[in-house]
Design a protein around this motif. Structure first.
Motif, PDB file in Angstrom:
ATOM      1  N   GLY A   1       0.820  -1.208   0.000  1.00 59.06           N
ATOM      2  CA  GLY A   1       0.000   0.000   0.000  1.00 59.06           C
ATOM      3  C   GLY A   1       0.853   1.256   0.000  1.00 59.06           C
ATOM      4  O   GLY A   1       0.610   2.184  -0.775  1.00 59.06           O
ATOM      5  N   PHE A   2       1.864   1.291   0.857  1.00 57.35           N
ATOM      6  CA  PHE A   2       2.750   2.459   0.900  1.00 57.35           C
ATOM      7  C   PHE A   2       3.532   2.608  -0.400  1.00 57.35           C
ATOM      8  O   PHE A   2       3.727   3.727  -0.896  1.00 57.35           O
ATOM      9  CB  PHE A   2       3.722   2.364   2.080  1.00 57.35           C
ATOM     10  CG  PHE A   2       3.163   2.880   3.366  1.00 57.35           C
ATOM     11  CD1 PHE A   2       2.867   4.224   3.529  1.00 57.35           C
ATOM     12  CD2 PHE A   2       2.940   2.020   4.425  1.00 57.35           C
ATOM     13  CE1 PHE A   2       2.355   4.705   4.722  1.00 57.35           C
ATOM     14  CE2 PHE A   2       2.428   2.492   5.622  1.00 57.35           C
ATOM     15  CZ  PHE A   2       2.132   3.833   5.774  1.00 57.35           C
ATOM     16  N   LEU A   3       3.986   1.494  -0.974  1.00 60.24           N
ATOM     17  CA  LEU A   3       4.762   1.574  -2.215  1.00 60.24           C
ATOM     18  C   LEU A   3       3.903   2.029  -3.393  1.00 60.24           C
ATOM     19  O   LEU A   3       4.352   2.812  -4.235  1.00 60.24           O
ATOM     20  CB  LEU A   3       5.439   0.233  -2.497  1.00 60.24           C
ATOM     21  CG  LEU A   3       6.513  -0.159  -1.474  1.00 60.24           C
ATOM     22  CD1 LEU A   3       7.010  -1.575  -1.730  1.00 60.24           C
ATOM     23  CD2 LEU A   3       7.665   0.830  -1.464  1.00 60.24           C
ATOM     24  N   VAL A   4       2.663   1.573  -3.458  1.00 60.10           N
ATOM     25  CA  VAL A   4       1.759   2.034  -4.523  1.00 60.10           C
ATOM     26  C   VAL A   4       1.425   3.508  -4.316  1.00 60.10           C
ATOM     27  O   VAL A   4       1.376   4.286  -5.277  1.00 60.10           O
ATOM     28  CB  VAL A   4       0.479   1.160  -4.575  1.00 60.10           C
ATOM     29  CG1 VAL A   4      -0.548   1.747  -5.521  1.00 60.10           C
ATOM     30  CG2 VAL A   4       0.827  -0.260  -4.984  1.00 60.10           C
ATOM     31  N   GLN A   5       1.222   3.910  -3.065  1.00 58.92           N
ATOM     32  CA  GLN A   5       0.982   5.322  -2.778  1.00 58.92           C
ATOM     33  C   GLN A   5       2.182   6.158  -3.210  1.00 58.92           C
ATOM     34  O   GLN A   5       2.029   7.228  -3.796  1.00 58.92           O
ATOM     35  CB  GLN A   5       0.728   5.521  -1.285  1.00 58.92           C
ATOM     36  CG  GLN A   5       0.621   6.983  -0.875  1.00 58.92           C
ATOM     37  CD  GLN A   5       0.507   7.148   0.611  1.00 58.92           C
ATOM     38  OE1 GLN A   5      -0.506   6.762   1.167  1.00 58.92           O
ATOM     39  NE2 GLN A   5       1.522   7.701   1.246  1.00 58.92           N
ATOM     40  N   HIS A   6       3.392   5.664  -2.951  1.00 66.58           N
ATOM     41  CA  HIS A   6       4.599   6.389  -3.364  1.00 66.58           C
ATOM     42  C   HIS A   6       4.652   6.535  -4.881  1.00 66.58           C
ATOM     43  O   HIS A   6       5.055   7.582  -5.395  1.00 66.58           O
ATOM     44  CB  HIS A   6       5.855   5.674  -2.868  1.00 66.58           C
ATOM     45  CG  HIS A   6       7.116   6.244  -3.425  1.00 66.58           C
ATOM     46  ND1 HIS A   6       7.606   7.471  -3.047  1.00 66.58           N
ATOM     47  CD2 HIS A   6       7.965   5.772  -4.361  1.00 66.58           C
ATOM     48  CE1 HIS A   6       8.711   7.721  -3.720  1.00 66.58           C
ATOM     49  NE2 HIS A   6       8.945   6.707  -4.520  1.00 66.58           N
ATOM     50  N   GLN A   7       4.235   5.506  -5.580  1.00 67.66           N
ATOM     51  CA  GLN A   7       4.241   5.554  -7.045  1.00 67.66           C
ATOM     52  C   GLN A   7       3.368   6.686  -7.555  1.00 67.66           C
ATOM     53  O   GLN A   7       3.696   7.347  -8.527  1.00 67.66           O
ATOM     54  CB  GLN A   7       3.788   4.192  -7.593  1.00 67.66           C
ATOM     55  CG  GLN A   7       3.720   4.083  -9.078  1.00 67.66           C
ATOM     56  CD  GLN A   7       2.341   4.414  -9.628  1.00 67.66           C
ATOM     57  OE1 GLN A   7       1.316   4.244  -8.975  1.00 67.66           O
ATOM     58  NE2 GLN A   7       2.312   4.900 -10.833  1.00 67.66           N
ATOM     59  N   LYS A   8       2.261   6.955  -6.887  1.00 62.92           N
ATOM     60  CA  LYS A   8       1.336   8.003  -7.321  1.00 62.92           C
ATOM     61  C   LYS A   8       1.701   9.373  -6.759  1.00 62.92           C
ATOM     62  O   LYS A   8       1.664  10.373  -7.470  1.00 62.92           O
ATOM     63  CB  LYS A   8      -0.097   7.628  -6.911  1.00 62.92           C
ATOM     64  CG  LYS A   8      -1.145   8.718  -7.099  1.00 62.92           C
ATOM     65  CD  LYS A   8      -1.429   9.003  -8.542  1.00 62.92           C
ATOM     66  CE  LYS A   8      -2.566  10.017  -8.651  1.00 62.92           C
ATOM     67  NZ  LYS A   8      -2.726  10.530  -9.963  1.00 62.92           N
ATOM     68  N   THR A   9       2.078   9.440  -5.475  1.00 62.57           N
ATOM     69  CA  THR A   9       2.238  10.731  -4.803  1.00 62.57           C
ATOM     70  C   THR A   9       3.686  11.127  -4.547  1.00 62.57           C
ATOM     71  O   THR A   9       3.960  12.285  -4.265  1.00 62.57           O
ATOM     72  CB  THR A   9       1.511  10.735  -3.440  1.00 62.57           C
ATOM     73  OG1 THR A   9       2.164   9.813  -2.567  1.00 62.57           O
ATOM     74  CG2 THR A   9       0.048  10.385  -3.602  1.00 62.57           C
TER      75      THR A   9
END
Length: 163
Positions: free
Chosen positions: A94-102
């Protein structure tokens, strides 16, 4: 499409389909209508909202979707681990996907990924310490100390905090 309508739109469609299929005579879909389906629907709505907007909701969306998938596949895939490490891994993703976007959350994602790896492969990691294996039993205390340091000692300027 108005970005504020994505989340409630997907929730209404998803829950509507969920309750429709519960009332229908379609038998092959009945095994998939447990509470994990509600986690999946809500998680997908958060992910869609996050990708449509500024990224808020991606973390919670991936976590809810991941937990929903986990609770489905645990009964069907014999190789799927039913371990605390799986939940920590889902949070890391979840954190890594969030990092990819934000662009934020990379440190958190890597931190959770390392903890998940240690938890999932505990016996292997413990074996790496060889003669120092007895010291390994204190790794939770190391986590507590590191967390305490981050909370109470380290400040943004690199100097300890003053009370």
């Amino acid at each position: 499409m108005n970005e504020q309508r994505v989340f409630p739109g997907i929730i209404l469609i998803g829950f509507g389909l969920y309750f429709f299929f519960q009332q229908s005579a379609i038998l092959w879909v009945k095994p998939y209508l447990g509470w994990p389906a509600l986690l999946l629907i809500t998680g997908i709505a958060f992910i869609a909202q996050g990708y449509k907007n500024d990224g808020n909701g991606i973390l919670s969306g991936v976590v809810l979707t991941g937990f929903g998938i986990h609770f489905y596949v645990i009964d069907y895939l014999g190789w799927w681990a039913n371990d605390t490490g799986v939940f920590i891994l889902i949070i890391a993703l979840g954190f890594l996907v969030q990092h990819q976007k934000t662009g934020s959350g990379l440190f958190h994602g890597i931190l959770f990924l390392v903890i998940a790896a240690v938890t999932l492969f505990y016996n292997t990691v413990k074996g790496w310490f060889g003669a120092f294996e007895s010291i390994w039993q204190f790794w939770p205390l190391i986590l507590i100390a590191a967390g305490g340091y981050l909370l109470f000692v380290k400040k943004g300027n690199g100097r300890p905090s003053k009370k």
